[in-house]
Enzyme design. Structure first.
Site, PDB file in Angstrom:
ATOM      1  N   GLU A 244      42.641  89.683 -17.059  1.00 54.84           N
ATOM      2  CA  GLU A 244      42.966  89.117 -15.764  1.00 54.84           C
ATOM      3  C   GLU A 244      42.378  89.771 -14.947  1.00 54.84           C
ATOM      4  OE1 GLU A 244      45.212  86.621 -15.255  1.00 54.84           O
ATOM      5  OE2 GLU A 244      46.138  86.494 -17.112  1.00 54.84           O
ATOM      6  N   CYS A 278      44.461  90.041  -6.139  1.00 51.08           N
ATOM      7  CA  CYS A 278      43.553  89.641  -6.710  1.00 51.08           C
ATOM      8  C   CYS A 278      43.514  88.098  -6.223  1.00 51.08           C
ATOM      9  CB  CYS A 278      43.847  89.799  -8.335  1.00 51.08           C
ATOM     10  SG  CYS A 278      45.661  89.432  -8.777  1.00 51.08           S
TER      11      CYS A 278
HETATM   12  P1  NDP Z   1      39.338  98.649 -12.643  1.00 48.01           P
HETATM   13  O1  NDP Z   1      38.856  97.660 -13.335  1.00 48.01           O
HETATM   14  O2  NDP Z   1      38.792  99.537 -11.854  1.00 48.01           O
HETATM   15  O3  NDP Z   1      40.444  99.345 -13.541  1.00 48.01           O
HETATM   16  C1  NDP Z   1      41.569  98.456 -14.376  1.00 48.01           C
HETATM   17  C2  NDP Z   1      42.066  99.332 -15.358  1.00 48.01           C
HETATM   18  O4  NDP Z   1      41.100  99.399 -16.286  1.00 48.01           O
HETATM   19  C3  NDP Z   1      42.696 100.706 -14.861  1.00 48.01           C
HETATM   20  O5  NDP Z   1      43.708 101.267 -15.463  1.00 48.01           O
HETATM   21  C4  NDP Z   1      41.494 101.556 -15.343  1.00 48.01           C
HETATM   22  O6  NDP Z   1      41.830 102.834 -15.493  1.00 48.01           O
HETATM   23  C5  NDP Z   1      41.170 101.082 -16.514  1.00 48.01           C
HETATM   24  N1  NDP Z   1      39.694 101.540 -17.026  1.00 48.01           N
HETATM   25  C6  NDP Z   1      38.736 101.869 -16.622  1.00 48.01           C
HETATM   26  N2  NDP Z   1      37.626 102.037 -17.155  1.00 48.01           N
HETATM   27  C7  NDP Z   1      37.762 101.652 -18.437  1.00 48.01           C
HETATM   28  C8  NDP Z   1      37.490 101.539 -19.810  1.00 48.01           C
HETATM   29  N3  NDP Z   1      36.143 101.844 -19.844  1.00 48.01           N
HETATM   30  N4  NDP Z   1      38.100 101.176 -20.767  1.00 48.01           N
HETATM   31  C9  NDP Z   1      39.433 100.762 -20.465  1.00 48.01           C
HETATM   32  N5  NDP Z   1      40.099 100.869 -19.566  1.00 48.01           N
HETATM   33  C10 NDP Z   1      39.298 101.262 -18.414  1.00 48.01           C
HETATM   34  O7  NDP Z   1      40.612  97.857 -11.485  1.00 48.01           O
HETATM   35  P2  NDP Z   1      41.209  98.248 -10.440  1.00 48.01           P
HETATM   36  O8  NDP Z   1      42.412  99.362 -10.928  1.00 48.01           O
HETATM   37  O9  NDP Z   1      40.385  98.954  -9.072  1.00 48.01           O
HETATM   38  O10 NDP Z   1      41.999  96.950 -10.101  1.00 48.01           O
HETATM   39  C11 NDP Z   1      41.543  96.029  -8.911  1.00 48.01           C
HETATM   40  C12 NDP Z   1      40.950  94.893  -9.768  1.00 48.01           C
HETATM   41  O11 NDP Z   1      41.755  94.288 -10.507  1.00 48.01           O
HETATM   42  C13 NDP Z   1      40.249  93.960  -8.651  1.00 48.01           C
HETATM   43  O12 NDP Z   1      39.244  93.341  -9.360  1.00 48.01           O
HETATM   44  C14 NDP Z   1      41.459  92.693  -8.884  1.00 48.01           C
HETATM   45  O13 NDP Z   1      41.145  91.499  -8.389  1.00 48.01           O
HETATM   46  C15 NDP Z   1      41.918  93.051 -10.060  1.00 48.01           C
HETATM   47  N6  NDP Z   1      43.144  92.457 -10.282  1.00 48.01           N
HETATM   48  C16 NDP Z   1      43.395  91.262 -11.187  1.00 48.01           C
HETATM   49  C17 NDP Z   1      44.734  90.729 -11.145  1.00 48.01           C
HETATM   50  C18 NDP Z   1      44.894  89.389 -11.993  1.00 48.01           C
HETATM   51  O14 NDP Z   1      45.888  89.208 -12.559  1.00 48.01           O
HETATM   52  N7  NDP Z   1      43.823  88.640 -12.415  1.00 48.01           N
HETATM   53  C19 NDP Z   1      45.758  91.226 -10.685  1.00 48.01           C
HETATM   54  C20 NDP Z   1      45.642  92.453 -10.005  1.00 48.01           C
HETATM   55  C21 NDP Z   1      44.244  92.958  -9.869  1.00 48.01           C
HETATM   56  P3  NDP Z   1      41.628 104.134 -14.388  1.00 48.01           P
HETATM   57  O15 NDP Z   1      41.938 103.475 -13.071  1.00 48.01           O
HETATM   58  O16 NDP Z   1      42.391 105.109 -14.687  1.00 48.01           O
HETATM   59  O17 NDP Z   1      40.061 104.369 -14.198  1.00 48.01           O
END
Ligand code: NDP
Length: 499
Positions: A244, A278
Site C-alpha cells: 500500500e 496517502c
Molecule cells: P516509508 O516508505 O519511509 O516507510 C514505511 C515503513 O517502512 C516504515 O515503517 C519504515 O521504517 C519501513 N522501512 C524503511 N526502509 C525499509 C526497508 N529497507 N525494509 C523494510 N522496511 C523499511 O514511508 P513513510 O513512513 O514515510 O510513510 C509515508 C508514505 O506512506 C507515503 O508515501 C504515503 O503515501 C504512504 N502511505 C500509503 C498508505 C496506503 O494505504 N496506500 C497509507 C499511509 C501512507 P522506518 O520509519 O523505521 O524507517
C-alpha cells in the site's frame, strides 16, 4: 516517557529517540531490534499461530470486538500518544481511532462468511465430484507501517490478518513506535494467552530483517521507493507482499458541482493531517465554467485555517523533518515555472510548520503535479471539459484514490478513473466502509486491505474435489479406452464446437 519493550531491553540494545515534531521534546526511547530479535519474535509467533488459528471464527471475533472496546474506551489516551509522536491534533487523532473500530468488528464478524468452506460448481465431465474451497490463514504476517495514520493504516492489515487466523509481528515506523507499543499492549489485554500480535521496533534495517525472517507474507504500507526495496528483499525468499504505497490523488469539479461542498472537501482532503495522507487530494481539476468561483471559495476557506503547534491549530506540523525539503522544492519549483501561491507558499514554512498552500497556473510536468508532495498543498488547474480532467487525472504513475464532484455525472466520471477507490460528492468515504477493499494500482501498489479482499489477502485458497461416485467416463487412467476418447470428443464438439 516509554522506555521498555518486551523483547530486547534498552540496556542491551542500541536505541533511538522519538521527538514530538511540534516541540522537539523526546517523547520515547525504544530499542533497535536486531535480526536475531526479529527471528525470535517470528519463532514465538509460529507457536502463537498454532493456538490462534485453532480457535473458531466466533472466538476470534469476540477477541477483536474486545480489542475494539478497549480502543473505544481509551481513545483519548491513544490520541495523546499519537499527538506526541506525529504532531497530529488531538481531535484528528481521536477521529482516526474512531474510524478504525468498525473494521475490527466487521473483519471478525465476516471472516467465516468470506473465508469458510463453500461448495463450488462442477462441469459435465466432473459431475461425479463434490468441489469446495476454503481460505486458510497463511501463518505469520509481518506488518510494516507508516507514521502518518499510525493506528488506522497498520490496523487495516493487522486486524484482517488476525481475523483470518494469522499471528502478526508488527514493525511500526521509527516515528510512531509508541503508538505501536500501545496497540500491542491493548491487544495483549484481550489475548493474554499467546503472543499473537507482537511489536518489534527499529529503523529500516529492522524492517528489512522482518522481510528476511521467513514470515508468510509482508503487509507493507509506506512510500513507493521503500516498497521497491522491500519487494527486492522479499523476492530472495519468495515471500509474498501486499504493498500500500503513495499517491497523487485528484479531485475533479464538474460544471454542475456544489462548489461550496467541493471547495470544503478539497481543503480538508488536501490539508487535514498537514497533507500527510496517502489518499489526500494533491491535484484539483476544475471545469472552466466554474473555475474562478471555485478558486475564490477555496482560497477564502484556506485563509481561515492555520497550521501550528498550538492546540488552536487544526493543522499540525510536518512529522518528518526531511519531508519539508520535498514540500519546499515542489512549491519553489512550481512558482519558478510561472505558478502562483494564492495562500501559504514557501515563505510560510517556519520550523516544521507549513501553512495551507493553494497553487494555480502550475505546468502539468512540474513535480508539484507529478510527484507525491505529502504536505498541505493543492495544485488547482482549469480544464475545458471533464474528458480533459479524466485524461489528466489518469496521466499519473500513481492510482490510489480520487474524488469527483458532479451532480449529473458523478458515477460515470468515477468509472473512468484508473484508481483503486473513488468518492463521489464527498472525500475519504471509502475507508470508512469496512466492506470496501482499499488499495491502488501502478506506483500506488498492489493487493488489498479491508473488505472480503482484505481478508483473503492473508490466506491461501484450499480447494478440495471429493469423488462421490466413479466417473462413467474414466479419463484420468492409462486404461482409458478408445470409446472414452471418442465420447469425450463428441461431448466437446456438442458443448463448445458451436462457438
Ligand atoms: P516509508 O516508505 O519511509 O516507510 C514505511 C515503513 O517502512 C516504515 O515503517 C519504515 O521504517 C519501513 N522501512 C524503511 N526502509 C525499509 C526497508 N529497507 N525494509 C523494510 N522496511 C523499511 O514511508 P513513510 O513512513 O514515510 O510513510 C509515508 C508514505 O506512506 C507515503 O508515501 C504515503 O503515501 C504512504 N502511505 C500509503 C498508505 C496506503 O494505504 N496506500 C497509507 C499511509 C501512507 P522506518 O520509519 O523505521 O524507517
Amino acid at each position: 516517557m516509554t522506555t521498555l519493550n518486551e523483547i530486547g531491553e534498552i540496556g542491551t540494545h542500541a536505541t533511538f529517540d522519538v521527538h514530538d515534531p511540534g516541540t522537539g521534546e523526546v517523547v520515547g526511547t525504544y530499542p533497535i531490534h536486531t535480526e536475531a530479535d526479529v527471528e525470535a519474535a517470528v519463532a514465538r509467533a509460529r507457536t502463537a499461530f498454532d493456538w490462534w488459528s485453532g480457535l473458531d471464527y466466533a472466538e476470534r471475533a469476540r477477541r477483536l470486538a474486545g480489542f475494539a472496546g478497549l480502543l473505544a474506551r481509551r481513545m483519548r489516551q491513544l490520541a495523546a500518544v499519537m499527538h506526541d509522536e506525529t504532531g497530529k491534533p488531538y481531535s484528528d487523532a481521536a477521529l482516526e481511532v474512531a474510524l478504525s473500530l468498525d473494521h475490527l468488528k466487521w473483519a471478525g464478524r465476516n471472516a467465516p462468511k468470506v473465508l469458510g468452506r463453500k461448495s463450488a460448481r462442477v462441469g459435465l465431465l466432473t459431475i461425479n465430484q463434490a468441489a469446495s474451497v476454503e481460505y486458510k490463514p497463511l501463518g505469520v504476517i509481518g506488518v510494516i507501517g507508516p507514521w502518518n495514520y499510525p493506528v488506522f493504516t497498520p490496523l487495516g492489515s493487522i486486524v484482517y490478518a488476525l481475523a483470518a487466523g494469522n499471528a502478526v509481528v508488527f514493525k511500526p515506523s521509527e516515528y510512531s513506535p509508541g503508538v505501536g507499543r500501545w496497540l500491542v499492549d491493548m491487544f495483549t489485554e484481550v489475548v493474554p494467552e499467546q503472543p499473537v500480535l507482537q511489536l518489534i521496533t527499529g529503523d529500516g534495517p529492522t524492517g528489512a530483517a522482518l522481510c528476511r525472517s521467513g514470515v508468510d507474507k509482508i503487509a507493507f504500507t509506506g512510500s513507493t521507493a521503500t516498497a521497491k526495496k522491500v519487494m527486492a528483499v522479499c523476492a530472495e525468499s519468495l515471500t509474498p507482499l501486499v504493498a500500500e504505497c503513495g499517491g497523487k490523488d485528484v479531485l475533479l469539479v464538474d460544471a454542475d458541482a456544489d462548489l461550496d461542498a467541493a471547495a470544503d472537501a478539497a481543503l480538508w482532503a488536501g490539508m487535514a493531517n498537514a497533507g500527510q495522507s496517502c489518499i489526500g487530494t494533491e491535484r484539483v481539476y476544475v471545469h472552466e465554467r466554474v473555475y474562478d468561483t471555485f478558486v475564490d471559495t477555496l482560497v477564502t476557506k484556506a485563509k481561515q485555517q492555520r497550521a501550528g503547534n498550538d492546540s488552536g491549530a487544526k493543522i499540525g506540523p510536518i512529522t518528518m523533518p526531511k519531508q519539508l525539503e520535498v514540500i519546499r522544492r515542489h512549491i519553489e519549483d512550481a512558482v519558478a515555472r510561472g505558478g502562483r501561491a494564492l495562500t501559504g507558499g514557501a515563505d510560510s514554512i517556519v520550523g516544521q510548520v507549513v501553512q495551507p498552500t493553494v497553487l494555480v497556473d502550475v505546468p502539468e510536468d512540474a513535480p508539484a503535479v507529478t510527484e507525491e508532495t505529502f504536505g498541505p498543498t493543492l495544485t488547482v488547474a482549469k480544464v475545458p471539459d471533464m474528458d480533459t480532467a479524466i485524461a489528466r487525472a489518469n496521466d499519473s504513475r500513481y492510482g490510489l484514490s480520487a474524488a469527483v464532484f458532479s451532480k449529473a455525472r458523478g458515477r460515470e466520471l468515477a468509472d473512468r478513473l484508473r484508481t483503486g477507490m473513488v468518492s463521489v460528492n464527498a472525500v475519504f468515504t471509502f475507508p470508512q466502509i469496512p466492506s470496501l477493499p482499499f488499495g491502488g494500482v501502478g506506483d500506488s501498489g498492489f493487493g488489498r486491505i479491508h473488505g472480503p479482499d482484505g481478508l483473503r489477502e492473508f490466506t491461501y485458497a484450499h480447494a478440495v474435489a471429493r469423488q462421490r461416485f466413479p466417473s462413467l467416463l474414466a479419463l484420468t487412467t492409462f486404461d482409458r479406452t478408445q470409446k472414452a476418447d471418442d465420447t469425450m470428443a463428441t461431448l466437446m464438439a456438442l458443448l463448445f464446437g458451436r462457438h
